[in-house]
Design a protein around this motif. Sequence first.
Motif, PDB file in Angstrom:
ATOM      1  N   PHE A 159       0.959  -1.136  -0.113  1.00  0.00           N
ATOM      2  CA  PHE A 159      -0.106  -0.028   0.173  1.00  0.00           C
ATOM      3  C   PHE A 159       0.925   1.381  -0.513  1.00  0.00           C
ATOM      4  CE2 PHE A 159      -2.053   3.486   2.222  1.00  0.00           C
ATOM      5  CZ  PHE A 159      -3.284   3.668   1.374  1.00  0.00           C
ATOM      6  N   ASP A 160       2.265   1.165   0.622  1.00  0.00           N
ATOM      7  CA  ASP A 160       2.943   2.512   0.540  1.00  0.00           C
ATOM      8  C   ASP A 160       3.312   2.883  -0.390  1.00  0.00           C
ATOM      9  OD1 ASP A 160       4.210   4.366   2.390  1.00  0.00           O
ATOM     10  OD2 ASP A 160       6.286   3.444   2.385  1.00  0.00           O
TER      11      ASP A 160
ATOM     12  N   ALA B  35      -8.919   2.925   2.059  1.00  0.00           N
ATOM     13  CA  ALA B  35      -7.436   3.154   1.731  1.00  0.00           C
ATOM     14  C   ALA B  35      -6.641   4.009   2.595  1.00  0.00           C
ATOM     15  CB  ALA B  35      -7.357   4.260   0.672  1.00  0.00           C
ATOM     16  N   ASN B  36      -8.462   4.639   3.716  1.00  0.00           N
ATOM     17  CA  ASN B  36      -7.557   5.760   4.974  1.00  0.00           C
ATOM     18  C   ASN B  36      -7.203   4.330   6.238  1.00  0.00           C
ATOM     19  OD1 ASN B  36      -8.227   7.639   6.297  1.00  0.00           O
ATOM     20  ND2 ASN B  36     -10.167   7.182   7.420  1.00  0.00           N
TER      21      ASN B  36
ATOM     22  N   LYS C  41      -3.543   3.164   5.538  1.00  0.00           N
ATOM     23  CA  LYS C  41      -2.787   4.964   5.324  1.00  0.00           C
ATOM     24  C   LYS C  41      -2.796   4.769   7.286  1.00  0.00           C
ATOM     25  CE  LYS C  41      -2.440   9.775   4.520  1.00  0.00           C
ATOM     26  NZ  LYS C  41      -2.603  10.453   4.239  1.00  0.00           N
TER      27      LYS C  41
ATOM     28  N   THR D 183       1.900   1.433  -4.000  1.00  0.00           N
ATOM     29  CA  THR D 183       1.117   1.746  -5.161  1.00  0.00           C
ATOM     30  C   THR D 183      -0.073   2.737  -4.175  1.00  0.00           C
ATOM     31  OG1 THR D 183      -0.338  -0.107  -4.446  1.00  0.00           O
ATOM     32  CG2 THR D 183       1.752  -0.525  -6.007  1.00  0.00           C
ATOM     33  N   SER D 184      -0.724   2.809  -2.427  1.00  0.00           N
ATOM     34  CA  SER D 184      -1.927   3.208  -2.401  1.00  0.00           C
ATOM     35  C   SER D 184      -3.779   2.331  -2.819  1.00  0.00           C
ATOM     36  CB  SER D 184      -1.728   4.272  -2.859  1.00  0.00           C
ATOM     37  OG  SER D 184      -1.090   5.235  -2.570  1.00  0.00           O
ATOM     38  N   GLN D 185      -2.943   0.885  -3.203  1.00  0.00           N
ATOM     39  CA  GLN D 185      -3.621  -0.065  -3.561  1.00  0.00           C
ATOM     40  C   GLN D 185      -4.458  -0.470  -2.271  1.00  0.00           C
ATOM     41  OE1 GLN D 185      -6.031   0.505  -6.377  1.00  0.00           O
ATOM     42  NE2 GLN D 185      -4.328   1.701  -6.343  1.00  0.00           N
TER      43      GLN D 185
END
Length: 336
Positions: free
Chosen positions: A45-46, A67-68, A71, A48-50
């Motif tokens: 996630f870090d 996604a929130n 994060k 690709t933000s996926q």
Amino acid sequence: MGNALRFLYGGCCKPQSDEPDSLGPHGVTISTVGVSALAHDLFQFDITSQVPQGLSQHVVSSKKAQANWYKKLHQAWKEAKPPPKTPEDAAKLITQTLKKHKKADVEGLLAFYGLPLPHALVEVETSSTPAYQPQHWKFELHTLPVDAKAVADGDGITVYVDTRDPRESANVPIEVHEYAIRRSKARAVKNYAEADALQKNIVDAGYRVINGPNNDDILARKYRIRLRGIDAPESAMPFGKQAKEELVKLVQGKSLKVCIYGEDRYNRSVGDVYCNGTFVQEFMLKKGLAWHYVAYDQRPEFALWEKEARAARVGLWASSNPEKPWEWRKDRRNGV
């Protein structure tokens, strides 16, 4: 890979009997694979933000909300000292980080990774049942192919383990992953000075970025292995060179299985080593290129293999009274 780990969790890692299923801190079992999958997904996630595929089937909120969560969880994982190692640790991190979110989402996220639900955590905390402790070896390594230069002598090898291996992935410090990501980005823009500095940070932490067979970067953990139960001649001793050469010929370019028992006073991992089905200690003893190290290992088969080599007068046993390496080292320490 995160989804593959969850598949592994749900399939091959279910216990098949009443025997304890843990393989120690690096075992792929129901005790570790959920933590590995969560760690991997946070690192991804870090980059690709996926969020991982399939998560929406377990939770009720939107992809934007998911996604929130990731994060927040990534930040919490970075700040955790040490990072979660057990399912209980990972479940606590999720429940504490997302305590203001919908109960159905939190429980769905825990179920997605096979982590205990909040009510189960209370039972774990109050349980007095001791953790399972293996009676013999503690955990198992599966190495990347061994380089000839990694063989120090007839009883010592340096090996590397791919951190994508689920036996290893949950134990990688998050800063090491971050160094590797930053190094890759620096190399992409040809900032080799920064890339080299980051590689040094990775090496200092006990890891290394290795060029893989498909020209891809592999983040690998370094282990210095001391073969358990044997003592080969030192390099300056008769048959020291031959012992190293035979070990190189056996393991060069091969991936090894290593069963680790513990560490010695030099911080080497002491273990049994297998190469394509060959038990390496047996190979060295039968070749007459090592002694059975009785002071640290009393396995009768080791004594038998040494006895057979002595009788056949192979290797160092061609001499009637070869000097023992532990006595040779003692003499050198005493200035003899």
